[in-house]
Design an enzyme around this catalytic site. Sequence first.
Site, PDB file in Angstrom:
ATOM      1  N   TYR A  30       0.860  -1.195   0.000  1.00 49.52           N
ATOM      2  CA  TYR A  30       0.000   0.000   0.000  1.00 49.52           C
ATOM      3  C   TYR A  30       0.891   1.238   0.000  1.00 49.52           C
ATOM      4  O   TYR A  30       1.272   1.775   1.037  1.00 49.52           O
ATOM      5  CB  TYR A  30      -0.959  -0.011   1.179  1.00 49.52           C
ATOM      6  CG  TYR A  30      -2.301  -0.622   0.858  1.00 49.52           C
ATOM      7  CD1 TYR A  30      -2.708  -0.790  -0.465  1.00 49.52           C
ATOM      8  CD2 TYR A  30      -3.176  -1.020   1.853  1.00 49.52           C
ATOM      9  CE1 TYR A  30      -3.936  -1.357  -0.776  1.00 49.52           C
ATOM     10  CE2 TYR A  30      -4.410  -1.590   1.553  1.00 49.52           C
ATOM     11  CZ  TYR A  30      -4.770  -1.757   0.227  1.00 49.52           C
ATOM     12  OH  TYR A  30      -5.983  -2.308  -0.079  1.00 49.52           O
ATOM     13  N   ASP A  66      -2.354 -16.129  -3.974  1.00 49.82           N
ATOM     14  CA  ASP A  66      -3.383 -16.577  -4.930  1.00 49.82           C
ATOM     15  C   ASP A  66      -3.913 -17.961  -4.536  1.00 49.82           C
ATOM     16  O   ASP A  66      -5.129 -18.192  -4.497  1.00 49.82           O
ATOM     17  CB  ASP A  66      -2.865 -16.555  -6.380  1.00 49.82           C
ATOM     18  CG  ASP A  66      -1.447 -17.085  -6.519  1.00 49.82           C
ATOM     19  OD1 ASP A  66      -0.802 -17.366  -5.488  1.00 49.82           O
ATOM     20  OD2 ASP A  66      -0.979 -17.228  -7.665  1.00 49.82           O
ATOM     21  N   ASP A 107     -11.588  -9.241   3.533  1.00 47.62           N
ATOM     22  CA  ASP A 107     -12.939  -9.133   2.966  1.00 47.62           C
ATOM     23  C   ASP A 107     -13.440 -10.529   2.595  1.00 47.62           C
ATOM     24  O   ASP A 107     -14.588 -10.894   2.830  1.00 47.62           O
ATOM     25  CB  ASP A 107     -12.944  -8.258   1.699  1.00 47.62           C
ATOM     26  CG  ASP A 107     -13.253  -6.787   2.006  1.00 47.62           C
ATOM     27  OD1 ASP A 107     -12.983  -6.363   3.143  1.00 47.62           O
ATOM     28  OD2 ASP A 107     -13.756  -6.083   1.104  1.00 47.62           O
ATOM     29  N   LYS A 113       3.932 -13.753  -1.668  1.00 47.58           N
ATOM     30  CA  LYS A 113       4.010 -14.059  -3.104  1.00 47.58           C
ATOM     31  C   LYS A 113       5.488 -14.114  -3.484  1.00 47.58           C
ATOM     32  O   LYS A 113       5.933 -13.502  -4.461  1.00 47.58           O
ATOM     33  CB  LYS A 113       3.237 -12.998  -3.893  1.00 47.58           C
ATOM     34  CG  LYS A 113       3.027 -13.323  -5.363  1.00 47.58           C
ATOM     35  CD  LYS A 113       2.166 -14.539  -5.611  1.00 47.58           C
ATOM     36  CE  LYS A 113       2.124 -14.873  -7.097  1.00 47.58           C
ATOM     37  NZ  LYS A 113       1.554 -16.208  -7.369  1.00 47.58           N
TER      38      LYS A 113
HETATM   39  P1  ATP Z   1     -13.914   0.219   1.554  1.00 49.21           P
HETATM   40  O1  ATP Z   1     -12.995   0.205   0.387  1.00 49.21           O
HETATM   41  O2  ATP Z   1     -14.114   1.571   2.173  1.00 49.21           O
HETATM   42  O3  ATP Z   1     -13.595  -0.855   2.572  1.00 49.21           O
HETATM   43  P2  ATP Z   1     -15.719  -1.248  -0.064  1.00 49.21           P
HETATM   44  O4  ATP Z   1     -15.692  -0.635  -1.413  1.00 49.21           O
HETATM   45  O5  ATP Z   1     -14.888  -2.460   0.218  1.00 49.21           O
HETATM   46  O6  ATP Z   1     -15.374  -0.136   1.023  1.00 49.21           O
HETATM   47  P3  ATP Z   1     -18.125  -1.716   1.469  1.00 49.21           P
HETATM   48  O7  ATP Z   1     -18.596  -0.352   1.832  1.00 49.21           O
HETATM   49  O8  ATP Z   1     -17.445  -2.486   2.528  1.00 49.21           O
HETATM   50  O9  ATP Z   1     -17.224  -1.597   0.166  1.00 49.21           O
HETATM   51  O10 ATP Z   1     -19.357  -2.548   0.902  1.00 49.21           O
HETATM   52  C1  ATP Z   1     -19.189  -3.720   0.125  1.00 49.21           C
HETATM   53  C2  ATP Z   1     -20.531  -4.438   0.080  1.00 49.21           C
HETATM   54  O11 ATP Z   1     -20.799  -5.043   1.354  1.00 49.21           O
HETATM   55  C3  ATP Z   1     -21.728  -3.501  -0.197  1.00 49.21           C
HETATM   56  O12 ATP Z   1     -22.676  -4.146  -0.999  1.00 49.21           O
HETATM   57  C4  ATP Z   1     -22.276  -3.227   1.173  1.00 49.21           C
HETATM   58  O13 ATP Z   1     -23.670  -2.940   1.194  1.00 49.21           O
HETATM   59  C5  ATP Z   1     -21.996  -4.533   1.925  1.00 49.21           C
HETATM   60  N1  ATP Z   1     -21.764  -4.241   3.334  1.00 49.21           N
HETATM   61  C6  ATP Z   1     -20.657  -3.664   3.873  1.00 49.21           C
HETATM   62  N2  ATP Z   1     -20.809  -3.518   5.192  1.00 49.21           N
HETATM   63  C7  ATP Z   1     -22.027  -4.007   5.514  1.00 49.21           C
HETATM   64  C8  ATP Z   1     -22.769  -4.112   6.741  1.00 49.21           C
HETATM   65  N3  ATP Z   1     -22.267  -3.694   7.910  1.00 49.21           N
HETATM   66  N4  ATP Z   1     -23.996  -4.665   6.698  1.00 49.21           N
HETATM   67  C9  ATP Z   1     -24.522  -5.121   5.551  1.00 49.21           C
HETATM   68  N5  ATP Z   1     -23.863  -5.034   4.352  1.00 49.21           N
HETATM   69  C10 ATP Z   1     -22.642  -4.474   4.327  1.00 49.21           C
END
Ligand code: ATP
Length: 365
Positions: free
Chosen positions: A138, A224, A252, A191
Amino acid sequence: MTTHPNPYRLGVLAGDGIGPEIVPVSVRIVDAALDAVGAAGIEWLPLPLGRAAIDEFGSPLPDGTLRTLAELDGWLLGPHDSAAYPQPHRSRLNPSGTIRKHFDLFANIRPAKAFEAAKAIVPGTDLVIVRENTQGFYADRNTHTGTGEFMPTPDVAIAHGIFTREAVERIAHVAFDLARRRRNKVTIVHKANVLQLTSGLFRDVCRQVAEQYPEVAVDDQHIDAMTVHLLRRADEFDVIVTENMFGDILSDLTGEIAGSLGIAPAINASHERAMAQAAHGAAPDIAGRDLANPVAMILSSAMLLDWLGTRHSDDALRRAARLVESGVARTIRRGIATADIGGSATTSGFGTAVTEAIASGEIRG
Ligand code: ATP
């Protein structure tokens, strides 16, 4: 012995998107748990951050917020939607990246634990990702000044990764110490077959630290291949240590494997401070509709209580942390859950159910 009725002062930064929905719910639940175990309460300090702070103070992370955080040893940070900020704020290091860098919160601890009653891709998942938070790939946060990304011409963009023995050693110790309190297994994710020097140093230094923990079994995986192993058999992993970007992406995935990103908690910690911050983002697609799952933020707050309890040798805080976890698990077991994990509860309704479960005295930490 302290005579102050509120020995702990914690910041509350609600942030953007679903933050103002999930953060106050978490504060209420922590208060209920402290009350239930007879611990001294917490003095909460609301602090501006995010879009509202841009509107009021001209910055998503005002200097006053950073100054106040420096006086605290912990806080709750809601998500921020920095991709939606007006320029020039959108191009700068985002608020949580700035806070992590400013306070050298080098360890991002991200558990992924499946709940029995909630749908999980791999039931039985119970692992923790230990993500190095200050360098790695990052580039926006791995330099003293500047962002580590640059454009010599409008058509050429360059970013660099940084790995130092010192930073890898300290994150490896966090992972192995944690494994000793869990199931004694660490998987190093890298990696090194392609990025032989950078990712290779990460793997090798982790392996060297492992020699100080002979009771902990260690293996290593390519990033991966690891995505496949997790999808197929996440329940076999215990502690996973990895660099900044890999850890962000992998957590994630593990959050979703355990049931939903909405149940994936985290803290960012140094030896002096810790910040509770759910692994998910601001979820603008569901913000303001009382739909968000508050579990990740609630469990992040419990992790902060646990961290504070360990730092201050305060067993009441650790008991309160267990009580919050039990309150969440029991509420989900009773079939009360938000839509992302198959239920129909609202954010506020779920929060009320957990608060009542804790206050009822029916559960123990
Ligand atoms: P960031 O880069 O800021 O972490 P992101 O682009 O990874 O954000 P999120 O905002 O985490 O995206 O959302 C990804 C998906 O997961 C979306 O569809 C969102 O609605 C869902 N999501 C995230 N957090 C929750 C939550 N607490 N409850 C229900 N759904 C969620």
